[in-house]
Design a protein around this motif. Structure first.
Motif, PDB file in Angstrom:
ATOM      1  N   LYS A   1      42.785  66.352  61.571  1.00 29.49           N
ATOM      2  CA  LYS A   1      42.694  65.010  60.810  1.00 29.49           C
ATOM      3  C   LYS A   1      41.661  65.244  59.748  1.00 29.49           C
ATOM      4  N   LEU A   2      40.635  66.422  60.063  1.00 29.69           N
ATOM      5  CA  LEU A   2      39.677  66.546  58.983  1.00 29.69           C
ATOM      6  C   LEU A   2      40.091  67.460  58.028  1.00 29.69           C
ATOM      7  N   THR A   3      39.405  67.263  56.792  1.00 30.29           N
ATOM      8  CA  THR A   3      39.637  68.632  55.506  1.00 30.29           C
ATOM      9  C   THR A   3      38.717  69.600  55.875  1.00 30.29           C
ATOM     10  N   GLU A   4      38.777  70.724  55.179  1.00 28.53           N
ATOM     11  CA  GLU A   4      37.826  71.773  55.456  1.00 28.53           C
ATOM     12  C   GLU A   4      36.404  71.538  54.900  1.00 28.53           C
ATOM     13  N   ASN A   5      36.396  70.581  53.830  1.00 32.74           N
ATOM     14  CA  ASN A   5      35.139  69.980  53.386  1.00 32.74           C
ATOM     15  C   ASN A   5      34.451  69.144  54.415  1.00 32.74           C
ATOM     16  N   GLU A   6      35.094  68.375  54.898  1.00 30.36           N
ATOM     17  CA  GLU A   6      34.712  67.513  56.048  1.00 30.36           C
ATOM     18  C   GLU A   6      34.272  68.385  57.316  1.00 30.36           C
ATOM     19  N   ARG A   7      34.781  69.353  57.581  1.00 37.40           N
ATOM     20  CA  ARG A   7      34.412  70.208  58.572  1.00 37.40           C
ATOM     21  C   ARG A   7      33.245  70.903  58.383  1.00 37.40           C
ATOM     22  N   ARG A   8      33.216  71.277  57.209  1.00 35.47           N
ATOM     23  CA  ARG A   8      31.615  71.818  56.927  1.00 35.47           C
ATOM     24  C   ARG A   8      30.465  70.840  56.768  1.00 35.47           C
ATOM     25  N   ILE A   9      30.854  69.895  56.442  1.00 34.69           N
ATOM     26  CA  ILE A   9      29.800  68.574  56.489  1.00 34.69           C
ATOM     27  C   ILE A   9      29.371  68.329  58.001  1.00 34.69           C
ATOM     28  N   CYS A  10      30.434  68.336  58.847  1.00 39.13           N
ATOM     29  CA  CYS A  10      30.300  67.895  60.252  1.00 39.13           C
ATOM     30  C   CYS A  10      29.377  69.082  61.028  1.00 39.13           C
ATOM     31  N   GLU A  11      29.592  70.421  60.560  1.00 41.83           N
ATOM     32  CA  GLU A  11      29.040  71.470  60.930  1.00 41.83           C
ATOM     33  C   GLU A  11      27.593  71.496  60.743  1.00 41.83           C
ATOM     34  N   GLU A  12      27.563  71.048  59.482  1.00 39.61           N
ATOM     35  CA  GLU A  12      26.057  70.768  58.631  1.00 39.61           C
ATOM     36  C   GLU A  12      25.207  70.234  59.664  1.00 39.61           C
ATOM     37  N   ARG A  13      25.802  68.759  59.892  1.00 40.83           N
ATOM     38  CA  ARG A  13      25.379  67.797  60.639  1.00 40.83           C
ATOM     39  C   ARG A  13      24.927  68.136  62.018  1.00 40.83           C
ATOM     40  N   GLU A  14      25.941  68.935  62.679  1.00 43.52           N
ATOM     41  CA  GLU A  14      25.711  69.478  64.068  1.00 43.52           C
ATOM     42  C   GLU A  14      24.300  70.179  64.167  1.00 43.52           C
ATOM     43  N   ARG A  15      24.338  71.077  63.152  1.00 44.75           N
ATOM     44  CA  ARG A  15      23.363  72.224  63.021  1.00 44.75           C
ATOM     45  C   ARG A  15      21.858  71.272  63.075  1.00 44.75           C
ATOM     46  N   ALA A  16      21.849  70.312  62.122  1.00 48.01           N
ATOM     47  CA  ALA A  16      20.585  69.629  61.903  1.00 48.01           C
ATOM     48  C   ALA A  16      20.398  68.407  63.140  1.00 48.01           C
ATOM     49  N   VAL A  17      21.276  68.148  63.621  1.00 53.15           N
ATOM     50  CA  VAL A  17      21.042  67.671  65.049  1.00 53.15           C
ATOM     51  C   VAL A  17      20.141  68.321  66.135  1.00 53.15           C
ATOM     52  N   LEU A  18      20.849  69.826  66.099  1.00 52.55           N
ATOM     53  CA  LEU A  18      20.233  70.516  67.060  1.00 52.55           C
ATOM     54  C   LEU A  18      18.678  71.075  66.646  1.00 52.55           C
ATOM     55  N   LEU A  19      18.427  71.183  65.203  1.00 51.63           N
ATOM     56  CA  LEU A  19      17.143  71.802  64.723  1.00 51.63           C
ATOM     57  C   LEU A  19      16.394  70.496  65.080  1.00 51.63           C
ATOM     58  N   GLU A  20      16.811  69.169  64.821  1.00 53.73           N
ATOM     59  CA  GLU A  20      15.976  67.911  65.112  1.00 53.73           C
ATOM     60  C   GLU A  20      15.572  67.938  66.334  1.00 53.73           C
ATOM     61  N   GLN A  21      16.423  68.138  67.258  1.00 55.80           N
ATOM     62  CA  GLN A  21      16.143  67.961  68.842  1.00 55.80           C
ATOM     63  C   GLN A  21      15.086  69.389  69.029  1.00 55.80           C
ATOM     64  N   GLU A  22      15.298  70.330  68.553  1.00 57.65           N
ATOM     65  CA  GLU A  22      14.489  71.694  68.674  1.00 57.65           C
ATOM     66  C   GLU A  22      12.963  71.251  68.265  1.00 57.65           C
ATOM     67  N   ILE A  23      12.989  70.482  67.259  1.00 56.47           N
ATOM     68  CA  ILE A  23      11.726  70.201  66.910  1.00 56.47           C
ATOM     69  C   ILE A  23      11.003  69.170  67.643  1.00 56.47           C
ATOM     70  N   LYS A  24      11.541  68.185  68.268  1.00 56.37           N
ATOM     71  CA  LYS A  24      11.302  67.137  69.113  1.00 56.37           C
ATOM     72  C   LYS A  24      10.731  67.739  70.229  1.00 56.37           C
ATOM     73  N   ALA A  25      11.607  68.897  70.923  1.00 58.02           N
ATOM     74  CA  ALA A  25      10.997  69.613  72.235  1.00 58.02           C
ATOM     75  C   ALA A  25       9.711  70.204  71.869  1.00 58.02           C
ATOM     76  N   GLN A  26       9.502  70.617  70.525  1.00 57.12           N
ATOM     77  CA  GLN A  26       7.945  71.577  70.343  1.00 57.12           C
ATOM     78  C   GLN A  26       7.041  70.517  70.087  1.00 57.12           C
ATOM     79  N   GLU A  27       7.500  69.580  69.445  1.00 52.92           N
ATOM     80  CA  GLU A  27       6.521  68.349  69.212  1.00 52.92           C
ATOM     81  C   GLU A  27       6.108  67.820  70.736  1.00 52.92           C
ATOM     82  N   GLU A  28       7.238  67.710  71.637  1.00 57.18           N
ATOM     83  CA  GLU A  28       6.578  67.325  72.817  1.00 57.18           C
ATOM     84  C   GLU A  28       5.736  68.217  73.458  1.00 57.18           C
ATOM     85  N   ARG A  29       6.013  69.413  73.600  1.00 53.36           N
ATOM     86  CA  ARG A  29       5.028  70.572  74.255  1.00 53.36           C
ATOM     87  C   ARG A  29       3.735  70.353  73.405  1.00 53.36           C
ATOM     88  N   GLN A  30       3.774  70.425  72.052  1.00 55.36           N
ATOM     89  CA  GLN A  30       2.601  70.085  71.269  1.00 55.36           C
ATOM     90  C   GLN A  30       1.625  69.239  71.767  1.00 55.36           C
TER      91      GLN A  30
END
Length: 574
Positions: free
Chosen positions: A449-478
Motif C-alpha cells: 500500500k506504501l509508495t517507495e517515498n513513503e517507505r523511506r520516510i517510515c524507515e527514517e522515522r523508525e531510525r529516529a525512534v530507535l535513536l530517541e530511545q537510545e538517548i533516553k536509555a543513556q540519559e537514564e544511566r547518566q
C-alpha cells in the motif's frame, strides 16, 4: 570474661586493696547493696585469693555498670612470693577507676611504710615502651582516684589541738620532712609517691563496728547490733563512690565497657604471667586493633542488615534505594565511631567506606537486574498478541505496517505507564525495539500500500525512534550515575562532620587530662613552697614546663594527624 563480654555499657570500676584480714570484702558487699556476696573470713587466714569481681547496675548512673574488684589481702606470710602482692596491687591500679585502700587503726608511719607497693608501681607499670623515660605526670593521667578507708579508728580528729576533717588528717599524714638524709628520704618516698600518683585523694575513718567478739560475724549481724556511727560512715563512703567515681577511660578518652575491661584484664594478666611489665601504651594499641576490627564488623553488619531487608523488596525506585543507602551508611558510620578509637590514620574507617561502597554497587546491580527482569516480563506479556500476529503473518498484507505501528504504539504506551518507576524502563524498551528492527523492516517492505517515498520516510522515522530511545536509555544511566555521585558527596560530608566531631572530643579529653595533671602538679608545687621545700618546688616547676611542652607537641601531632585524615577523606571522595 564471658560475663564482661556481655556488658556493652560503660563501667565504673572500684577496686579495694589492703592488708589481709582488714574487712575489705564487707565494704564491697555494701557497695553492691548486699549484706553478703564477697567472702568474709573469720579466721586469721586470708579469705580472698586473686581478684574477685562482682558486676551490678550502677545505683545512681543510668546505663552504667558498677564493677567491684575485691583483691587478695596483701602481706599474707603464707604466700612466700614477695612480688605477688605488688602484682595484685598493680593490677588493681591498672583496672580500676577508683582505688580504695583499706587499713586498720591509724595512718601512721608504719601504715604508710607498709605501702611499699606504691613506691614500686613505676617498676611494675609502664606507660610506654620500657626503654622510654616518662614523666610522673603521665601516670597521673591514667591512675585511678584514691580513697583511704581507715577501719577501727579510735583517735580524735585533731591536728595541733584543732578539729580536723578526715581529708585534712590524710594530708597531715602525707606531709614531707625537710632534709636530705637517708632516713628522711626513706620517710618521704612513699608519701611523695602517693601525692604524685594519686592527686585526687579522699579519706574515711570508720569506728569499731561492734563488740570485738562479734566483728568476725559482721555480715550476719542485724543493723541494730552495729554501731550507728559505723553505719553512717559506711553510707557516706558508699554515696561518695556512687556520686564521684568516674567511668573508666583509656588513653585518648575511649570509654571502657565491660567487654573492653575483659580484654584489658586478659592483656595485663597475660603480660604479668609472662614475667614482662604491663605497658599501658601497648595495651591500648592491642585494644585499638581488637576494637577497631570489631567496630568495622559491627558497622558493616548494620549496613548489610538494613540493605538485605530492602533487597527483599527489589526492584525498587532509585530514590528509595539511594535514600536507604544513605540512612544505613550513616547508621553504620555512627556504630563504627561509637566503638572505634585510635583510628588516627583513618585506616578502619576508610576500609568501612570502601566495603560499603562495593556493597552498594552490588545492591544497585541486583536491583537493576530485578528491575530488568520485571520489565522484560512486562513487555513480553504486553507484546504476546503482537508476537502471535507476527507468527501468523497477520501484518504481511496491504496496510499491515500501519496496523503493526498501532499495536507497537499501544504496547509502548502501556509499558511506559506500568513500568514508569523502574530503573531499567528505558534500557529494556530500547532492547525490545532493537530486537523488532528486522520484523519491522520486513513488514514495511511487504506492505504494497506504501509508495517507495513513503517507505523511506517510515524507515527514517523508525531510525529516529530507535535513536530517541537510545538517548533516553543513556540519559537514564547518566541520571542514575549523577544521583549516586550526589549521594556519595552527601555521605562524605556527613562522614567528615562525624570525624571532626570525634577529633574535637578526643582533643577536649586530652586537654582535660593534661589540665588535671597540671593542676595536681601546681597544687603540689604550692604545697612544697609553703612548707619550705624550695629545691623540690623548683624541680616541680621544671616538670610542669616539660608537661606543657609535651602537651603542646601532642596537640600539634594530633592536629596534623586529623588534618591529614580529613584531607585523605576529601581526596578519596574526589
Amino acid at each position: 570474661m564471658q560475663l564482661l563480654e556481655q556488658i556493652q555499657q560503660p563501667v565504673v570500676v572500684v577496686a579495694v586493696v589492703g592488708l589481709y584480714r582488714t574487712g575489705k570484702s564487707y565494704l564491697m558487699n555494701r557497695l553492691a547493696g548486699k549484706q553478703t556476696g564477697f567472702a568474709l573470713g573469720s579466721t586469721i587466714e586470708s579469705k580472698t585469693k586473686g581478684i574477685w569481681m562482682w558486676c551490678v547496675p550502677h545505683p545512681t548512673k543510668a546505663g552504667t555498670t558498677l564493677v567491684l574488684l575485691d583483691t587478695e589481702g596483701l602481706g599474707d606470710v603464707d604466700k612466700g612470693d614477695s612480688k605477688h602482692d605488688t602484682r595484685i596491687f598493680s593490677l588493681a591500679v591498672l583496672l580500676s577507676s577508683t582505688l580504695v585502700l583499706n587499713s586498720r587503726g591509724t595512718i601512721d608511719n608504719r601504715a604508710i611504710e607498709e605501702l611499699q607497693y606504691v613506691t614500686e608501681l613505676t617498676e611494675y607499670i609502664k606507660i610506654k615502651s620500657p626503654d622510654e623515660v616518662v614523666d610522673d605526670a603521665e601516670f597521673v593521667k591514667f591512675f585511678p582516684s584514691f580513697i583511704w578507708a581507715v577501719r577501727d579508728f579510735t583517735l580524735q580528729l585533731k591536728i595541733d589541738g584543732k578539729d580536723a576533717t578526715e581529708d585534712e588528717y590524710l594530708e597531715f599524714a602525707l606531709k614531707l620532712k625537710l632534709g636530705n638524709s637517708v632516713q628522711v628520704n626513706n620517710y618521704n618516698l612513699p608519701r611523695e609517691c602517693i601525692r604524685k600518683y594519686f592527686p585526687s585523694r579522699k579519706c574515711f575513718t570508720f569506728p569499731f563496728p561492734t563488740s570485738p567478739d562479734s566483728v568476725s560475724f559482721l555480715e550476719t549481724l542485724d543493723p541494730a547490733e552495729i554501731s550507728e556511727r559505723f553505719l553512717e560512715v559506711t553510707n557516706r563512703f558508699c554515696q561518695f563512690i556512687f556520686d564521684q567515681s568516674q567511668v573508666k577511660n583509656l588513653k585518648d578518652g575511649h570509654t571502657v565497657t565491660g567487654r573492653v575491661l575483659g580484654h584489658l584484664a586478659k592483656t595485663y594478666v597475660d603480660t604479668i604471667s609472662s614475667g614482662a611489665v604491663p605497658c599501658l601504651e601497648n595495651a591500648v594499641i592491642a585494644m585499638a586493633t581488637i576494637e577497631n576490627e570489631a567496630a568495622f564488623q559491627e558497622g558493616l553488619e548494620v549496613y548489610q542488615t538494613g540493605m538485605e531487608k530492602l533487597k527483599n523488596s527489589f526492584p525498587v525506585e532509585l530514590n528509595e534505594i539511594t535514600s536507604e543507602h544513605q540512612c544505613f551508611t550513616l547508621m553504620a558510620t555512627q556504630t563504627f565511631m561509637k566503638r572505634s578509637f585510635r583510628d588516627s590514620d583513618g585506616k578502619y574507617l576508610t576500609s568501612l567506606e570502601e566495603t560499603i561502597s562495593h556493597q552498594y554497587d552490588k545492591y544497585l546491580w541486583e536491583n537493576e537486574k530485578a528491575s530488568e527482569a520485571k520489565c522484560e516480563i512486562l513487555i513480553s506479556v504486553l507484546s504476546e498478541t503482537m508476537t502471535e500476529r507476527i507468527n501468523d503473518g497477520f501484518y504481511a498484507r496491504s496496510g499491515g505496517y500501519d496496523l503493526f505501528c498501532q499495536d507497537m504504539e499501544d504496547i509502548v504506551n502501556q509499558y511506559n505507564t506500568l513500568a514508569c518507576q523502574e530503573v531499567k524502563i528505558a534500557e529494556v524498551l530500547e532492547k525490545f525495539l532493537q530486537e523488532k528492527v528486522t520484523v519491522t523492516t520486513a513488514i514495511l517492505q511487504a506492505d504494497d500500500k506504501l509508495t517507495e517515498n513513503e517507505r523511506r520516510i517510515c524507515e527514517e522515522r523508525e531510525r529516529a525512534v530507535l535513536l530517541e530511545q537510545e538517548i533516553k536509555a543513556q540519559e537514564e544511566r547518566q541520571h542514575q550515575l549523577e544521583e549516586k555521585m550526589a549521594t556519595e558527596q552527601q555521605n562524605n560530608e556527613e562522614r567528615v562532620r562525624q570525624v571532626i566531631q570525634m577529633m574535637e572530643e578526643e582533643m577536649s579529653f586530652q586537654q582535660q587530662e593534661t589540665k588535671r595533671a597540671m593542676d595536681s602538679k601546681l597544687r603540689e608545687q604550692a604545697a612544697l613552697m609553703e612548707k619550705g621545700f624550695q629545691e623540690k618546688a623548683n624541680k616541680m616547676a621544671c616538670e610542669i614546663e616539660q608537661l606543657r611542652r609535651m602537651n603542646k607537641e601532642t596537640e600539634d601531632r594530633k592536629s596534623r594527624e586529623f588534618a591529614k585524615m580529613i584531607a585523605d577523606q576529601e581526596q578519596r571522595n574526589a
